[in-house]
Design a protein around this motif. Structure first.
Motif, PDB file in Angstrom:
ATOM      1  N   SER A  14      43.887  42.683  40.984  1.00  0.00           N
ATOM      2  CA  SER A  14      43.381  42.839  42.491  1.00  0.00           C
ATOM      3  C   SER A  14      42.604  44.068  42.310  1.00  0.00           C
ATOM      4  N   CYS A  15      42.635  44.926  41.326  1.00  0.00           N
ATOM      5  CA  CYS A  15      41.839  46.180  41.080  1.00  0.00           C
ATOM      6  C   CYS A  15      40.376  45.937  40.760  1.00  0.00           C
ATOM      7  N   GLU A  33      40.235  52.194  43.536  1.00  0.00           N
ATOM      8  CA  GLU A  33      40.299  51.156  42.672  1.00  0.00           C
ATOM      9  C   GLU A  33      40.218  51.638  41.407  1.00  0.00           C
TER      10      GLU A  33
END
Length: 51
Positions: A14-15, A33
């Motif tokens: 997801s980052c 992030e």
């Protein structure tokens, strides 16, 4: 243990997926992030080398 492995893999992915924050002009999203990516990657590394 297996659930934590998939949780950390999802967090790292997801980052990487939210790294589009810079091109769309969201500096705060990009910074968040970029700060979370090494933390999640390190936890994933620790989980792999724990056993």
């Amino acid at each position: 243990m297996k659930a934590m492995l998939w949780l950390h893999i999802t967090a790292v992915l997801s980052c990487l997926c939210f790294a589009y924050g810079a091109p769309i002009g969201s500096l705060s999203l990009s910074l968040l992030e970029l700060m979370l990516l090494p933390i999640n990657a390190w936890r994933l590394f620790e989980l792999f080398h724990q056993t």
